[in-house]
Design an enzyme around this catalytic site. Structure first.
Site, short mmCIF file in Angstrom:
data_model
loop_
_atom_site.label_atom_id
_atom_site.label_comp_id
_atom_site.label_asym_id
_atom_site.label_seq_id
_atom_site.Cartn_x
_atom_site.Cartn_y
_atom_site.Cartn_z
CD GLU A 167 29.96 84.56 -27.10
OE1 GLU A 167 30.43 84.83 -25.99
OE2 GLU A 167 28.77 84.24 -27.30
CE LYS B 207 29.52 86.86 -23.13
NZ LYS B 207 29.33 85.44 -23.51
CB CYS C 22 26.68 86.36 -26.48
SG CYS C 22 25.54 84.95 -26.41
#
Length: 519
Positions: free
Chosen positions: A271, A348, A382
């Site tokens: 990321e 995300k 993440c």
């Protein structure tokens, strides 16, 4: 083709992933927007059991869809709801070792009702059942005439018997009986929004006259398109000051080259690893202008990564790159570059508090699997891995590999991601691949320090590594880790492992509903 030849105007074939938007549009025409199947659900049905999904095209337009899956005798013969038996509409309870074909959906465009498409679908189901040597076909059938006669038949089973005895007519039940099905009971609360049936369904069965007395040994592979093994490489990428953009690209290409030399099918980057480009700036930028600046590299980054994927013949999960969307918001987006030249993206969904405060990054929408030559995959960026609903949604759509590009500042943050990813691997009986950044960028706000131990995680069962780790890396060291992942072992574990988390879910007690999905 001669002038007298003519192409068929009605074609019925197996559904493929490119049909998904048209099938979803058909579902909306038949059921309305609120009750229609979502694209993710349809994608899951095809990924979980490609052989059992059919579309009907009339004059080039999708006018019919038929969805099925295989399931064991015990669950299919017990009382159940549509949501429970279909795994929330994804056909995620498909069991290649099951005994019965389950009919979960037949929808026909109102404009094509005179083409006997439903009859053709039922014929295909019987042929599939015979070919796969299953015991029969089961489904829950609607009772569309019951609400009008509820006062006359307080018990829905009495209503069904009256139809069977030809004392009254029900167009749907009469059609199903004509197709060789027999009613064996009533399923209460099958589809609670089916008001015409008062939520009831008739439990229907067609018994395969060609079923062998001894069930054959079936393959646990649901789709011949899947390879037995997939080789995965995860890159632990070092952040460092660079003086020109080619330094960054050379560093990336080096790792792609290494992974390709090892004949990896996938290589995954971390990321926000493209924030290394901010070290090119001569002056230290405030966080918001810095993110806006790095977003300007998006087109060059995607063109470069796409070229690498094709030239090195490898699928690249390209970490994430800040991206400015149409309304001006900045999102943290993971781009996936396949070796056939196609590109996909996954936003995300959950920015961390730091991302929101420092960079004003907004959360994206949706979590869909990405079709690859190694089967469908999913990406969780993440922090998203710390929300179990996302992994479950991707696995319901057919994903067996989940990739997690991550960026954590110190060990506690890293362990949050690591522990949650290990949980996702156990809960969903899937592989999870983490890739993190290490090193420092002193002149970039909110990217000062990093900690990572990139790894490739497995379920915890006898077929896999003893500690559930197929490969890992040394802490805070620039390196690459590789592992061969057996999809066959994964599928066997899901059906006959020491525990069977996916198979044993209690859909009668709980389910996860995503925006826009059928409930």
């Amino acid at each position: 083709m001669s002038e007298t030849d003519k192409k068929p105007t009605l074609v019925i074939r197996n559904a493929v992933l490119s049909d998904v938007p048209e099938i979803a549009a058909l579902s909306a025409r038949v059921y309305g927007e609120q009750e229609a199947s979502s694209e993710d659900e349809i994608r899951g049905q095809i990924n979980n059991f490609a052989e059992g999904q059919y579309v009907a095209e009339y004059e080039g337009r999708t006018v019919g869809y038929c969805a099925t899956f295989i399931i064991g005798e015990e669950p299919v013969m017990q009382p159940h709801s549509w949501m429970e038996i279909t795994g929330g509409g994804f056909a995620s309870r498909h069991d290649p070792n099951g005994d019965y074909l389950y009919g979960m959906e037949v929808s026909v465009d109102p404009s094509a009702r005179r083409l006997r498409i439903g009859q053709r679908f039922y014929k295909l189901r019987r042929e599939l059942c015979e070919y796969m040597e299953l015991k029969g076909i089961v489904f829950g059938g609607r009772l569309p005439g019951y609400a009008r006669r509820e006062k006359e038949f307080a018990n829905p089973w009495d209503y069904v018997n009256a139809v069977v005895e030809k004392r009254i007519k029900d167009q749907v039940i009469n059609f199903q009986i004509a197709q060789g099905f027999e009613p064996i009971g009533i399923l209460p609360n099958y589809l609670t929004d089916d008001h015409a049936s008062r939520g009831y369904a008739v439990h229907m069965i067609w018994r395969n006259p060609l079923a062998p007395e001894v069930a054959p040994q079936k393959s646990t592979r649901p789709d011949s398109r899947l390879p037995d093994n997939v080789r995965v490489a995860t890159v632990q990428f070092q952040m460092r000051r660079i003086s020109r953009i080619r330094e960054f690209e050379e560093q990336v290409e080096y790792f792609v080259d290494v992974a390709a030399d090892y004949k990896a099918d996938f290589v995954v980057f971390p990321e926000l690893f493209t924030l290394q480009l901010l070290s090119l700036e001569t002056e230290k930028l405030a966080p918001a202008p810095a993110i806006a600046k790095v977003a300007e590299y998006k087109d060059r980054f995607c063109a470069f990564m796409g070229k690498l994927a094709v030239s090195y013949n490898i699928n690249i999960v390209g970490g994430t790159h800040p991206t400015c969307v149409e309304n001006g918001d900045i999102r943290n987006v993971s781009y996936v570059f396949l070796r056939d030249g196609s590109m996909y993206s996954q936003d995300k969904l959950h920015p961390t508090p730091a991302e929101t405060t420092w960079w004003n990054i907004k959360g994206g929408e949706g979590a869909s699997v990405i079709p690859t030559d190694c089967g469908p995959i999913g990406v969780m960026v993440c922090y998203d891995s710390e929300f179990p609903e996302i992994a479950r949604h991707l696995v319901d759509q057919g994903a067996m590999l989940l990739f997690v590009p991550m960026c954590t500042d110190e060990r506690r943050g890293y362990l949050r991601v690591r522990y949650c990813c290990q949980a996702r691997a156990v809960e969903n009986q899937c592989y999870v691949v983490l890739s993190g950044v290490v090193g420092n960028l002193p002149n970039v706000e909110n990217m000062d320090i990093h900690y990572a131990e990139s790894c490739i995680l497995t379920p915890s069962d006898f077929a896999f590594a003893r500690d559930g780790v197929a490969a890992d890396t040394a802490p805070n060291t620039e390196t690459i880790a590789l592992a061969d992942l057996s999809l066959q072992d994964l599928l066997i574990s899901r059906q006959s492992g020491a525990v069977q988390n996916l198979k044993n879910r209690r859909f009668d007690l709980y389910n996860v509903r995503w925006k826009g999905r059928r409930v």
